[in-house]
Design a protein around this motif. Structure first.
Motif, short mmCIF file in Angstrom:
data_model
loop_
_atom_site.label_atom_id
_atom_site.label_comp_id
_atom_site.label_asym_id
_atom_site.label_seq_id
_atom_site.Cartn_x
_atom_site.Cartn_y
_atom_site.Cartn_z
N SER A 126 0.83 -1.21 0.00
CA SER A 126 0.00 0.00 0.00
C SER A 126 0.86 1.26 0.00
N GLY A 127 2.16 1.12 0.11
CA GLY A 127 3.06 2.26 0.19
C GLY A 127 3.89 2.16 1.45
N PRO A 128 4.55 3.25 1.84
CA PRO A 128 4.49 4.59 1.25
C PRO A 128 5.38 4.78 0.05
N TRP A 129 6.31 3.81 -0.21
CA TRP A 129 7.17 3.97 -1.36
C TRP A 129 6.35 3.86 -2.64
N MET A 130 6.80 4.61 -3.66
CA MET A 130 6.10 4.59 -4.94
C MET A 130 6.28 3.25 -5.64
N PHE A 131 7.50 2.70 -5.62
CA PHE A 131 7.78 1.42 -6.27
C PHE A 131 8.33 0.44 -5.25
N GLN A 132 7.78 -0.78 -5.26
CA GLN A 132 8.22 -1.83 -4.36
C GLN A 132 9.19 -2.76 -5.11
N ASP A 133 10.30 -3.11 -4.47
CA ASP A 133 11.32 -3.93 -5.13
C ASP A 133 11.03 -5.42 -4.96
N ASP A 134 11.72 -6.23 -5.76
CA ASP A 134 11.54 -7.69 -5.69
C ASP A 134 11.86 -8.24 -4.31
N ALA A 135 12.89 -7.70 -3.69
CA ALA A 135 13.39 -8.25 -2.43
C ALA A 135 12.70 -7.65 -1.21
N GLN A 136 11.56 -6.98 -1.42
CA GLN A 136 10.84 -6.36 -0.30
C GLN A 136 10.51 -7.42 0.75
N SER A 137 10.87 -7.15 1.99
CA SER A 137 10.71 -8.14 3.06
C SER A 137 9.36 -8.03 3.73
N PHE A 138 8.85 -9.18 4.21
CA PHE A 138 7.60 -9.18 4.96
C PHE A 138 7.70 -8.31 6.22
N ALA A 139 8.93 -8.14 6.72
CA ALA A 139 9.12 -7.45 7.99
C ALA A 139 9.02 -5.93 7.86
N THR A 140 9.01 -5.41 6.63
CA THR A 140 8.98 -3.96 6.46
C THR A 140 7.58 -3.42 6.64
N SER A 141 7.49 -2.12 6.78
CA SER A 141 6.20 -1.47 6.97
C SER A 141 5.52 -1.14 5.66
N HIS A 142 6.11 -1.54 4.54
CA HIS A 142 5.56 -1.16 3.24
C HIS A 142 4.48 -2.12 2.76
N PHE A 143 4.26 -3.20 3.52
CA PHE A 143 3.19 -4.11 3.16
C PHE A 143 1.86 -3.55 3.64
N ALA A 144 0.83 -3.81 2.86
CA ALA A 144 -0.50 -3.37 3.26
C ALA A 144 -0.96 -4.15 4.49
N THR A 145 -1.90 -3.58 5.21
CA THR A 145 -2.40 -4.22 6.43
C THR A 145 -3.81 -4.77 6.22
N THR A 146 -4.28 -4.85 4.99
CA THR A 146 -5.61 -5.37 4.72
C THR A 146 -5.63 -6.88 4.93
N GLN A 147 -6.83 -7.42 5.02
CA GLN A 147 -6.97 -8.87 5.19
C GLN A 147 -6.45 -9.59 3.95
N ASN A 148 -6.67 -8.99 2.77
CA ASN A 148 -6.15 -9.61 1.55
C ASN A 148 -4.63 -9.73 1.60
N ALA A 149 -3.96 -8.68 2.06
CA ALA A 149 -2.51 -8.70 2.13
C ALA A 149 -2.02 -9.74 3.13
N LYS A 150 -2.70 -9.84 4.25
CA LYS A 150 -2.31 -10.84 5.26
C LYS A 150 -2.46 -12.25 4.70
N SER A 151 -3.52 -12.48 3.92
CA SER A 151 -3.71 -13.78 3.31
C SER A 151 -2.60 -14.07 2.31
N LEU A 152 -2.25 -13.08 1.50
CA LEU A 152 -1.21 -13.26 0.49
C LEU A 152 0.14 -13.59 1.13
N ILE A 153 0.43 -12.95 2.25
CA ILE A 153 1.68 -13.23 2.94
C ILE A 153 1.73 -14.69 3.40
#
Length: 290
Positions: free
Chosen positions: A110-137
């Motif tokens: 969901s942001g806040p960065w404009m572009f998310q990289d391939d190596a983006q970690s689950f531990a970062t705050s850049h993941f969305a907090t929606t239920q869909n995102a939690k399921s995808l993780i």
């Protein structure tokens, strides 16, 4: 890459990949809800028996479930395919030592960065907090815990029934007013481009996590506004949705494609040209061709 099995051949991504691989290798499909007929790609209904039977002699399994649907689709968020079959598929491919590819989604972000990289970690705050995102993780974690796996994050578009573009195909020529989200940004890619780039990744034995998307970000409103300039007989009035929404940044940076594989994601102009060309075919013909 000799023998490929597409689980979810009736999905938008599954159909496109089946057509693309049909003349390039031995490819078979398992359909989840709707029987499909694709030349050079025989398919059967999914069951535990058919999955194990089709896995025999398979080099790669590509799982195209609910996450493979564009996050712009109104129907996005139905993960029944993952809930019913992902665990069994992961266990079966582990036992048979078969490479597994899971088509995931940009809806993780969901942001806040404009572009998310391939190596983006689950531990970062850049993941969305929606239920869909939690399921995808959870789904991605299940796949990533096994060897020889590949997770592909994307946002694939094409003129298929019950999809973002398919839902708006008739509306574009009806003269109606269409209100579209102007604050949900992503880097969409046409199904044709996606299938070609994914095939290159399969041929080069890419593992881990990789982004396969377009090279430029846009919103649903922005994409459809530009698309109308590439299509004939468009009479619809497209307006931004006036309902207050928080800005969502789901744009993907395809660093691995560029740096490791020397492959270049399509720019928005190329995506629009492919989509506009496909729109010249009637919805009935598109459905029959699929």
């Amino acid at each position: 890459m000799t023998h490929v099995l597409i689980l979810g051949i009736d999905s938008l991504v599954g159909r496109s990949l089946g057509h693309y691989l049909g003349t390039r290798c031995s490819v078979r499909g398992l359909w989840l809800e709707e029987s499909v007929s694709i030349k050079h790609c025989p398919s059967v209904a999914i069951s535990r028996h058919s999955m194990l039977e089709q896995l025999a002699g398979t080099d790669i399994v590509v799982f195209c479930g609910g996450a493979s649907r564009s996050s712009w689709d109104h129907q996005f968020g139905n993960f029944n395919a993952e809930l019913n079959w992902l665990k069994d598929c992961t266990a079966a491919t582990t036992q048979s030592n078969t490479r597994m590819v899971y088509i995931s989604s940009d809806a993780l972000f969901s942001g806040p960065w404009m572009f998310q990289d391939d190596a983006q970690s689950f531990a970062t705050s850049h993941f969305a907090t929606t239920q869909n995102a939690k399921s995808l993780i959870k789904f991605e974690t299940l796949v990533s815990n096994r060897d020889q796996s590949l997770i592909v994050r994307t946002n694939v578009l094409n003129w298929q029934d019950n999809s973002f573009l398919g839902d708006h195909l008739n509306a574009l020529t009806s003269g109606r007013r269409i209100a579209l989200d102007a604050k949900n940004y992503a880097t969409p890619i046409a199904a044709e481009h996606f299938s070609a780039l994914l095939t290159e990744c399969l041929q080069r034995d890419v593992t881990g996590t990789i982004n396969i998307s377009g090279a430029e970000r846009t919103s649903p409103f922005g994409l459809m506004t530009l698309l109308t300039r590439n299509m004939e007989n468009i009479t619809a009035e497209i307006r931004p949705n006036t309902i207050s929404q928080n800005c969502a940044e789901r744009s993907l940076r395809c660093s691995r494609l560029r740096q490791e594989l020397n492959l270049h994601p399509p720019v928005l102009k190329q995506t629009l040209e492919v989509i506009a060309h496909a729109s010249c075919v009637s919805p009935q013909a598109l459905k029959a061709a699929a």
